[in-house]
Each structure stands twice: as C-alpha cells, then as structure tokens.
Scaffold this active site. Structure first.
Site, PDB file in Angstrom:
ATOM      1  N   ASN A 148      -8.689  -1.339   4.418  1.00 20.55           N
ATOM      2  CA  ASN A 148      -8.807  -1.641   2.989  1.00 20.55           C
ATOM      3  C   ASN A 148      -7.680  -2.541   2.487  1.00 20.55           C
ATOM      4  O   ASN A 148      -7.695  -2.968   1.331  1.00 20.55           O
ATOM      5  CB  ASN A 148      -8.836  -0.344   2.168  1.00 20.55           C
TER       6      ASN A 148
ATOM      7  N   ASP B 108       0.868  -1.175   0.000  1.00 17.45           N
ATOM      8  CA  ASP B 108       0.000   0.000   0.000  1.00 17.45           C
ATOM      9  C   ASP B 108       0.912   1.234   0.000  1.00 17.45           C
ATOM     10  O   ASP B 108       2.106   1.134   0.288  1.00 17.45           O
ATOM     11  CB  ASP B 108      -0.881  -0.050   1.250  1.00 17.45           C
ATOM     12  N   LYS B 109       0.359   2.396  -0.314  1.00 14.98           N
ATOM     13  CA  LYS B 109       1.162   3.623  -0.276  1.00 14.98           C
ATOM     14  C   LYS B 109       0.862   4.453   0.962  1.00 14.98           C
ATOM     15  O   LYS B 109       1.709   4.631   1.831  1.00 14.98           O
ATOM     16  CB  LYS B 109       0.941   4.474  -1.530  1.00 14.98           C
TER      17      LYS B 109
ATOM     18  N   PHE C 284     -18.754  13.378   2.406  1.00 11.04           N
ATOM     19  CA  PHE C 284     -17.819  12.847   1.415  1.00 11.04           C
ATOM     20  C   PHE C 284     -17.916  11.333   1.372  1.00 11.04           C
ATOM     21  O   PHE C 284     -18.044  10.688   2.401  1.00 11.04           O
ATOM     22  CB  PHE C 284     -16.386  13.258   1.777  1.00 11.04           C
TER      23      PHE C 284
ATOM     24  N   ASP D 182      -4.539   6.312  -4.759  1.00 16.93           N
ATOM     25  CA  ASP D 182      -4.267   7.673  -5.220  1.00 16.93           C
ATOM     26  C   ASP D 182      -4.280   7.761  -6.741  1.00 16.93           C
ATOM     27  O   ASP D 182      -4.144   6.764  -7.453  1.00 16.93           O
ATOM     28  CB  ASP D 182      -2.900   8.136  -4.709  1.00 16.93           C
TER      29      ASP D 182
END
Length: 1187
Positions: free
Chosen positions: A868, A427-428, A592, A732
C-alpha cells in the site's frame, strides 16, 4: 517451516465468501466478443487448432537489449544526451576540411566515453539476462501423454499444457486450477511477489475437475477454455470451460498467477492459459518512473550555458576574422597577414569572399571550442555514483544482523539527492513500528486485564518524570523493560487474575470463557504441527490474528486442528481443571476487509447450538449490538479509549446465538450471492452478511501493541535537528496515531494540536438523513473553515516560535486535497512542526506526497514497507523501502532498501551529505578545468587573429579530459569527506548545506567558472609574454608554437591537478596516487609520444626532449605560473575559512583545534541553527527548560 510434514487441512467451508460455484450471468455473455477471444485446448497443445492460434511461448525476457538491438538502441540512448550529440556532430565535421585537428584525435575520446557507458549498460543488461535464464530454466512437471508427467523447463511450456506444481514451488505460467491434493480441490497461494502480501490466498477448482487427483486421470482429459485476452488486471478473470459437453463458468477463484507460490498444499494440477509476456504479472511489469536528481537537472542547464558561451565566442571570433580577412587584400596590395597569401587563398581565407570565410570559421571555431564541454562528465559521474552505491551497500552500520539484511541502493542515480531531503513522508505500521503484534491487554465483561506497559505509556511516564504505572486495582507496578522480548512471540500479557487457569475464579468466568473461545475460533489461521516435538505454530493472514490465536492458546483455549468442516480446540474445563477436546462444526466464514471492518464465523458447537462469533472495529461493532447485549458497553468504551491512548490497536468481540430457521434463510441467500458472477456480487454478499451480523452480545475488547522499532525516537530526533520535516501517513485511527506520535517524540506536551476531522454534530445529523450532496457540501465547508482557522493560529503565534502539530483524518484529507483547497492546506502543513494524516488510503498517501513535492519544490523522501506504500514511494523524489514482514513489493518499487527505520539517520546524514558534497564539488571542478583549458585555446586563437589555429597538438587536445584530469576528480567523488561520519551525526545541522543547496548554487557554479576563466588568462598571458621575443634556450632560438603550446599545457596539467589537491578535505593514498601520478604521466607521455615518428606525433616530435626539458626557462615558467594561478584561490579559501566559515568549515576547525570534546564550544556551533528544532526529544527537553 521447521519440523516434519504439515498435517493435511481440508477446508471446503472456510472460504464462505471468497469461494463458490459460479453461475452464468452478464459477465460471461462477453465470451467470444472483443477482448474475450482466447481459446485454450487443454491437454492438446500440439493440436492443429492450437497451432493456428500463435500464442506466445513461455520464454520471458526482461532485458533492455538483444544481440541485434544492443548497438542501435544503446547508441540512440547515448546520443539523446545533448553533449554527446554535440560531440558526434563535431566528430563528423572533423572529417571535413574545416576541422582544425585530425579526425582520429576528435573521434577517439568520443569512442572511449560512449564505449565505457555502453559497456556499463551491456553489463547491467547481461545481469538481467542471467536472471532471465535462471527463471526460464526452472523445472516443472508437465503431462507428456498416457498419464505420465516429466520435468521440463519453464520456457518450453505452451498454452494448453497440463502441469503439476508441488508444494513451495512457483507457478510457471497463469494456470487454471483443475485439482489439488485436497479432496475439495482447494489450494493456498502466496502472492508476495505480486502484491507484497504474505497472507495466503485460498483458491478452488471447479467441482467437475476436482476429482482429478492422480497423474493417470489426465490420460484422456480434454477440455476447452474460452476466456478474456491477456490483460494487466490481477484481480479479475472471466472465462468458461467446456468439459464433457457442459459449459462451466470460470472466475478469479480458479486462476493461479505466475510467480505466486503454492503453500500448505502438496500439489496441484493446472492447465496453462497465459504464457510468457501474456501472463498477468508480465502485463503489469512496467518500468519504474524515471527519477533524476535536482543536481543533474541543474547540470544540464549549466551545459546549455556552456554551449551558449561556445557559440558566442565562435560568433565574435568569426566577426573579427571576417573583418581581418576582408582587410588582408585591398587594391591589389597585400596587407598585414601576408603569410596567408590572400592573393591566392582558398575560400577559408579569401578576402573576396570574406562573409563566406567567416561562416566557415564559425564552424571551425565550434570544433575548436568544443573542449569547453566536458565530454567525460557523464561517464565519470556514472562511475562515481556506482562506487558510492557500493559503499552504501557495504556499510556495516546499516546491516541488520537479525534478518541478515544490508542496505541496498537499488539505483545509483539519486545518491546526491539523499543529501537534500527537506521532507520525509513515512508510513507507520511496519516502518516506525515493527508490525509484530503482541497481545498485551484486554477488557472482558467490563473489567480491564493486563499489566503490560507499552512504549507509548513509557514515553508518557518519562514525560512526567516517573516510570510508575498505576494499576486499576491500586497496585503500583514499576517496569522499564522496553527492550525485553516476551517469552512467547506475539504474547506479552501479564495478569495473574486470568493466567494459569485463574480466570475460572473470576466473577464473570462464563464471559471470559466465551471471550477466549471466540479468539480461538474466529480466524482463518492454519495450524502447523511439528511432528518431531508436537509443537504447534500458526500461519495467519495478519500479525494481529496470530497474536489472538496465541493468546487464546496460552490462556487455555488451544486451536490445534482445522478440518474440512470443523475447528478443534483443547479447552480448559472449569470444573475438572483439565484440558478437554472440543469440536466446532465450521459452517461459514465472513471474511474481514477494509470496508466491512469486521470478521465473523458461524459454527455449531457440540451441544448443537448455532453461534455467530464476530470481531471488528469499534466504529462498526457497537452499532450492531442488541439492546440487551450492551451490559458492559460503557466500561468497554472507556477501556478502549485508554488502550488507544496507550498506542494500542483494539478490536471489539461479540457473539449471538442463531435459530435454525434464521441460519437456513441466511445460508440460502449467501449461497445464491456468492455463486453470482455479476458486477454487484460483492455488494450482494455484504448485504447478506449485514443481515446476520446484528443483535450481537458484547463480550469485551482486545488490545495489541505494534511496538516501535528500535532507535526510532533517536532517529527522528536527529533528523529533526538536521532540519528535516517528518510527515506520518497511516491507515490507523487518530487516537493510535497521536499516541505513537508521542512515543516517537513527533508530538510533545505543550505542542498545540490542530485537529481536522468531520466528527461534528451537524455533519453527523446530515449523514443520518442520507442526503449525500448536503453531506459533501457541509464537509467541504467544514474542512475549509478548519484549515483557515488553523492557518490563522499558526500565523498569529509564529513570531514566538510556537510549535504546532497538524492531525487530519482520511475523510477530511479527501476534501483537503481537492484543487481549490490543497494549496492552503499545504501552507498550513508547512507551518506546522509535525503532520499526521490518519486513516489514509494508498491513493491519498501518493497524492499527499505529490502535493508536497510539487508544492514546495523541495526534495521529498517517502519510506514504507507494504504494497500500500508503493504509490507513495514512486511519487516521491526518493523512495525508501523497508524490507520488513509485509513482503517485498515496497522494496522492489524503492530506490534504496533498508531493514530498519533507524538506518535512515546514517543514510541521509552521512552518506547523503557525503554524496551531495562529492557530486557537487565534482561537477563544479569539471566545468572549472574545462574552462581553464578551453579558454586558453580561445585566447591563443585571438592572439593569432582568429585564424582557427589550435594552441596544442591534436592528441594533447584529445587526451586532456580522458587521461590528464579525470582520475583525480573521480577519486574525489568517491573518497572525499569534508567531515567524518562521527561529526556528521554529532552536528546534524550540517545536513542543511544540502537542503539549501549551498554547494551547488548558481553563485558557486559561476564562481568556479570564473576561477576557470581567470586561470586561463593567467596561464596564457604569463606563458606567452615570458616566451615572446626573447631567446628560449642557450642557442638563442625563440619559442615556436609547439614550445608555447607544450609550456601552456604543462602549466594547465599542474594547475588543474593542484587545484584539486587544494579542494580536497580528506586525502587518501589513492588520491595522492592519482593526482601526482597524473602529473607524472604527462611527462612520461611527452617522452613516449615525442619519440614516435614525426608523421604521427607531428609538431610534438621530440619537442620535450630537445626543446622543453633542457631549457631552465621551461621549468621556471611552470613553477611561477602555477603559483601565480593558484595563489588567489588559496588566499580566498584561507580568508573565508578564517573569517566567514561555512558550517562544515566550523566543524573542521573544531576537529583541527582539538575542541571536539569541549561541550560549550560544540553547543555554540550547534546553535548556529537555520531554525529552532521543534520535534524530537531534544526539542522536548528544550521546551521543558523554557517552562
């Protein structure tokens, strides 16, 4: 939080989308039907009706066993292993007449091995039970009648109880929210234990129960809840409450889940609806996927091979035995084996029934040759792995002092797998980066503000060889402060033009004012006031949102209070230069989510104007701008592209004024939509929001930096040098991911990029037509063409070692993972040095991980920090959880937990390599020693015409694996090091020994097995020939069976333990003790065992004292046989070390010769690379030198 008590927050309107009165529609028509049969009598848990329901109590058990089931279930688990089941069968057969040894000697080692494993299982389960006891004995207030609440233990709660949960307490069951300390019965819930998210969720009780604020209100409270049966869906709930003869629909908004925590709310009252194992969190409690290392799977196959060898030996021996038995008695004459009395023999040696005797011999041979199978192998490996895990947990080099978090090996089953990782899927956000956002730049009214330098920009300027950053206004700003923390957490903005109130002098001060006012209002953050010093801190749903609110505060727009219907700011008045209080009436919040990609609030200012304030992703915001609201669009887009190039996360800010009529229509439709409980409720809400979020006026854009964690580029460089490939899977957008790739040296200048996306004019025009089938067909074709084109590029330039990077977005990835395309996509990805998957969903992360794992057949490691990432972690061979700021869900689903990405370097290159080498050597040695021991039994039986006569005393046979050869191999598995940690890191290519499995290949396994056969042959024939037909002692007596057996056994004990000494690379005091102590214990055992009565010690009675020890030939034979047996291995090792060294042996030479500081020699060793390093700053330097 530190400081005094938090101010009360009343927020009836802040839940604009999430909350609302439910109305009866199709969902609630199911009540009373199948799956919706639960009836709860609130405040009447002892009623007759409640008693007939037989609901489970609230006692929760996560243990594997109970007192009653421990013995049968644990025994079943143990005997599922083929080796253990084999020994169970041989143990049972040892009680029959065919057994060549006593039953006790056969059963004792099995009991020891099985018992040790069962004790380990029992201790682990006991620890789980202690955790269960702690949870079940937690206290909560429960209504006892007459409006009185008293503390009781969680385990005593029943369905229908009314409980009072106070601030920062966990919910003990699944509850229906009845009321809270807030007037409108809202409460804030932290669900980190459920989904790993740290942001707070808003819940609200039904209006009819919202007035029950005090204990005494529940004196006469009665209600009946009818709802769905227990299920695992955390995000749905359908039910009704009958209160005061009225039916009221219930939704997930009223459900408080067990193990969630009450936050920012003094107390709540709730009715127990699901208890114990019926609660949703327990319904979701599934065992993690079973993972076994590749070495363990290979070990199972070796054991099957050993079974095959045993059966073959038994079969061959039985044939020879049957022939010999048949020939023992012919025509009334006794032949060669007269001592067996074939004329008066039992069935086992009866020449008349030779085929039956052969069958019985086969069974006896299986019992006799069972010592080929290492009975203590499994338990020894488990002991070693547990001790290895302890060393990993206690490694101070992987301890993160700032957060007080050490490494934690949550399972010991995969230790050796850490040394064989071929591909890392990472993951980032929060893994490579800190997930701690800093407001660093912004674009307002077409002007760029902010002089901060990002990590990516530093990497770019380092790449160019200069730290100089050219500012838009012509100033040069030199900064190289990568490790300098900002004075205010979340704020790293530097620009004197708008700081310290200077923005009032800017040409577009009015737009700047609206910009920061929007940041201060458009959010769902909660202010916390420390009553001791008056400081305000914010609790926000995300780090981004906290950074925006903090930036607005620093720049003159302080959000300081949120009430039931308003937000209060301290704003800088551009006229007076002082801060003034401004009150904004909060009307709606349009929250959101990943689909909307934006958030809006509707407020009324002090002048009575209705304002819609909106912030969101550029992909959705620019399309919603009015024709007259695009004045700065071109400049803003340009600045946002620059920010993306700098690795920043961007959002667009816009607003519009609303008319009263427009708002009334919107509010009416929104109320109707959010009160719906139909399946399309969310779609209705989104549709209403879509109507109002249009014709916006652009203000500008924000840019926040998610900094790389310390040490990430260095770690990636080391892993690349070790030959490990790294894939980044991130949500992203592509520009941000690419620039983070540059910052951490996954990408470099000159590396050819293969970018796969669907941003083609053809597909964009098809999307406008709305023909979904045509879009899908064209998209699939486009992705396939791009993959084939990329593959041809890689193939064409692979001969010149050209490095490629593959970058693919989420839309394209969905097609690339289809069955007809995924294999060619994998081939392309494998040919690239770096792979970055952008805009990836959690499911896509898991699917990519599965594709790499199954497609390559190599070991994969997934690393992530958020909920996630759970699918990816569980799908990979090894899951590494980062204990970061996104909760503990990833950690709880991982195999190993670390605090920072940089610790992966030491975990793999040091601990992974050591564990792989230790376990590999340990298993090979186990098979060696058992073959060396077991084959002498076969050779002796062949020597005695396969008469099923054991060469050794029963207890010698029994204790070989338990006492005379196990401790040294366990010590090697825990302490041995081929090279030190410093050299593991200095020569990372050493790690490839594990990736290529050179230490546990079939060639190496067979060579060790051959060594065992060879050793057995040398020991047997040298001992038997040395003792045959000659005087053994000074009395002229020849050697009997017990003397031959004792001599051979002594030689075996010496040989297998000295073989261990020759195999060890790193001696410790413990290893000296166990090796020499094991040999010494053999002599002590002979003395003690031989001194026991002859009825117990049988043919070993006083053999050592009276026969072996006094005879010089015994000592001479031992010395000669041991030297003769070990000499070939010693010569082979010396020749290989000198002329054909493996990589770790080359490093050992460096250390031995004192060349560790010789840069030329060390570089020469490094150059023995499997393939050139293509990523990392080492590769970047090498590429620049070639240019």
């Amino acid at each position: 939080m530190s400081g005094g008590r938090r101010r009360k927050v009343l927020m009836s309107r802040i839940y604009g989308i999430a909350c609302g009165k439910a109305s009866f529609k199709e969902d609630h028509s199911q009540i009373g039907g199948p799956g919706f049969s639960r009836i709860v009598y609130c405040n009447e848990p002892n009623s007759l009706e409640a008693g007939t329901r037989n609901y489970s109590d609230n006692y929760v058990s996560t243990t594997k066993y109970t007192v009653a089931t421990f013995l049968p279930k644990s025994l079943f688990e143990q005997f599922r292993r083929v080796a253990n089941f084999f020994f169970l069968v041989t143990g049972i057969l040892s009680f029959t007449a065919i057994a060549p040894y006593s039953a006790l000697s056969a059963v004792v080692p099995l009991i020891i091995v099985i018992g040790a494993t069962m004790i380990k299982e029992g201790v682990e389960d006991w620890r789980r039970q202690q955790q269960d006891i702690e949870v079940n004995n937690r206290k909560v207030k429960v209504h006892q009648g007459d409006g009185n609440f008293h503390h009781t233990e969680w385990k005593n709660l029943r369905v229908g109880d009314i409980v009072k949960v106070e601030k920062d307490e966990f919910f003990p069951t699944d509850l229906i929210l009845l009321a809270s300390s807030y007037e409108d019965a809202v409460c804030y819930v932290e669900t980190m234990n459920l989904d790993g998210e740290t942001n707070l969720k808003l819940k609200q009780a039904l209006e009819v129960t919202s007035s029950l604020h005090n204990d005494y209100n529940f004196r006469d409270f009665k209600a009946i809840v009818k709802c769905e049966d227990p299920n695992a869906n955390l995000y749905s709930f359908v039910g009704t409450m009958e209160f005061e003869e009225q039916q009221h629909p219930l939704s997930p908004q009223q459900l408080l889940l067990r193990d969630s925590k009450l936050r920012n709310t003094d107390y709540i009252y709730g009715a127990v609806v699901f208890t114990g194992h019926d609660t949703k969190v327990m319904q979701n409690a599934t065992d993690p996927p079973s993972k076994r290392s590749k070495i363990e799977k290979t070990m199972d196959r070796v054991i099957y091979l050993m079974f095959f060898i045993v059966f073959i030996m038994g079969f061959v021996g039985s044939i020879f035995f049957g022939i010999a038995t048949e020939n023992d008695y012919e025509d009334g004459r006794i032949k060669r084996r007269w001592y067996l009395r074939p004329d008066d023999a039992e069935i086992f040696f009866d020449p008349e029934r030779a085929p039956v005797a052969a069958i019985y011999h086969f069974l006896t041979a299986l019992l006799l040759y069972s010592y080929f199978i290492p009975i203590s192998l499994y338990v020894s490996i488990e002991i070693v792995k547990v001790l290895q895990s302890i060393f990993i947990n206690q490694d101070s080099h992987m301890y993160y002092e700032e957060a007080d978090k050490p490494a934690h090996a949550r399972t010991s089953n995969l230790n050796e797998e850490l040394g064989q990782v071929d591909t890392i899927l990472s993951d980032k956000t929060g893994t490579l980066t800190c997930n701690s956002m800093e407001f660093i730049k912004c674009s307002i009214a077409g002007t760029a503000y902010g002089r901060g330098v990002t990590e990516v920009e530093r990497a770019i300027y380092r790449k160019k060889g200069s730290p100089v950053v050219h500012e838009p206004n012509g100033l040069n700003h030199i900064e190289d402060s990568a490790d300098v923390n900002p004075a205010i957490k979340g704020f790293n903005f530097k620009d004197e033009r708008i700081m310290n109130g200077n923005w009032v002098n800017e040409p577009r001060a009015d737009v700047i004012r609206k910009f920061f006012r929007l940041l201060a209002i458009c959010h769902t953050a909660i202010p916390e006031v420390d009553e001791e010093n008056g400081n305000i801190s914010y609790e926000a749903e995300s780090p981004d949102e906290a950074a925006f609110v903090i930036a607005a505060r620093v720049l003159g727009f302080e959000f300081h209070n949120r009430t039931q219907t308003s937000i209060s700011l301290h704003e800088l008045d551009p006229v007076s230069g002082k801060r003034a209080n401004r009150l904004y009436k909060l009307l709606n919040v349009l929250e959101f989510d990943s689909t909307r990609k934006r958030m809006s609030v509707i407020v009324r200012d002090e002048e009575g104007k209705l304002l819609l304030l909106c912030k969101g992703a550029d992909s959705v915001m620019f399309d919603r701008l009015a024709k007259g609201g695009r004045d700065f669009e071109e400049d803003t887009r340009e600045h946002m592209n620059e920010y993306a190039d700098a690795g920043l996360r961007t959002l667009v800010l816009a607003y519009r004024e609303l008319s009263e009529n427009e708002y009334e229509v919107f509010n009416e439709k929104m109320t109707e939509a959010k009160n719906s409980v139909s399946a399309d409720r969310e779609t209705l809400i989104d549709g209403v929001a879509e109507m109002i979020e249009r014709d916006l006026i652009l203000l500008g854009a924000t840019a926040v930096e998610d900094k790389l964690q310390n040490g990430v580029p260095d770690c990636i460089d080391k892993l690349a040098q070790a030959g490990i490939k790294l894939w980044v899977l991130t949500g992203d957008k592509m520009e941000t991911a690419i620039n983070i790739g540059y910052a951490c040296s996954l990408l470099r200048q000159g590396m050819k990029q293969i970018i796969i996306n669907l941003d083609t004019p053809e597909i964009q025009s098809l999307e406008k037509t709305g023909d979904k089938d045509a879009v899908i067909k064209a998209s699939r074709k486009s992705v396939m063409e791009q993959i084939v084109s990329g593959k041809s590029q890689v193939s064409a330039l692979s001969a010149i070692s050209e490095a490629f990077a593959l970058i693919i977005d989420g839309k394209s990835l969905a097609y690339a993972l289809e069955d007809d395309m995924k294999n060619i996509f994998l081939e392309l990805a494998i040919g690239c040095a770096s792979v970055i998957c952008c805009r990836s969903s959690p499911k896509q992360k898991a699917l990519v991980t599965r594709l790499v794992k199954l497609g390559t057949g190599k070991t994969t490691l997934a690393i992530g920090d958020g909920a996630n990432d759970v699918g990816m972690l569980q799908e990979a061979d090894i899951g590494i959880g980062i204990s970061g700021v996104e909760g503990m869900q990833a950690v709880m689903s991982s195999d190993v937990a670390i605090a920072q990405f940089r610790y992966l370097e030491r975990l793999l290159l040091v601990h992974g390599h050591w564990c792989y080498r230790r376990i590999s050597s340990m298993i090979c040695y186990f098979f060696y020693k058992n073959i060396a021991f077991g084959f002498t039994i076969f050779l002796y039986e062949a020597y005695t015409s396969f008469s099923a006569q054991p060469a050794y005393n029963d207890w010698y046979l029994t204790l070989f694996n338990v006492f005379f050869s196990s401790l040294p191999v366990i010590a090697m598995g825990v302490f041995d090091q081929d090279v030190s940690a410093r050299f593991c890191l200095k020569f990372p290519l050493l790690y490839q020994e594990g990736v290529q499995n050179v230490l546990f290949s079939w060639r190496r396994i067979v060579s060790w097995m051959f060594n065992g056969f060879y050793s057995a042959i040398i020991i047997f024939f040298f001992c038997s020939r040395a003792l045959e037909q000659q005087a053994f002692n000074d009395e002229g007596k020849t050697a009997s069976k017990d003397i031959l057996g004792g001599t051979m056994y002594t030689c075996i004990v010496w040989v297998v333990n000295l073989q261990m000494a020759l195999s060890i690379s790193y001696f410790t005091l413990i290893q000296h003790i166990v090796i020499w102590g094991t040999i010494a214990f053999w002599y002590v055992f002979q003395l003690a065992y031989g001194a026991l009565p002859a009825s117990f010690s049988t043919d070993a009675y006083r053999v050592f004292v009276e026969a072996l020890a006094p005879a010089p030939s015994y000592w001479f034979i031992t010395l000669f046989v041991v030297i003769a047996t070990l000499t070939p291995y010693f010569l082979y090792s010396a020749i290989q070390m000198r002329f054909f060294p493996m990589y770790h042996e080359m490093i050992q030479w460096i250390r031995h010769e004192g060349l560790s500081d010789d840069p030329l020699y060390c570089e020469m060793v490094r150059q023995r690379s499997i393939r050139p390093t293509t990523v990392g700053f080492t590769a970047r330097r090498a590429a620049s030198r070639r240019q």
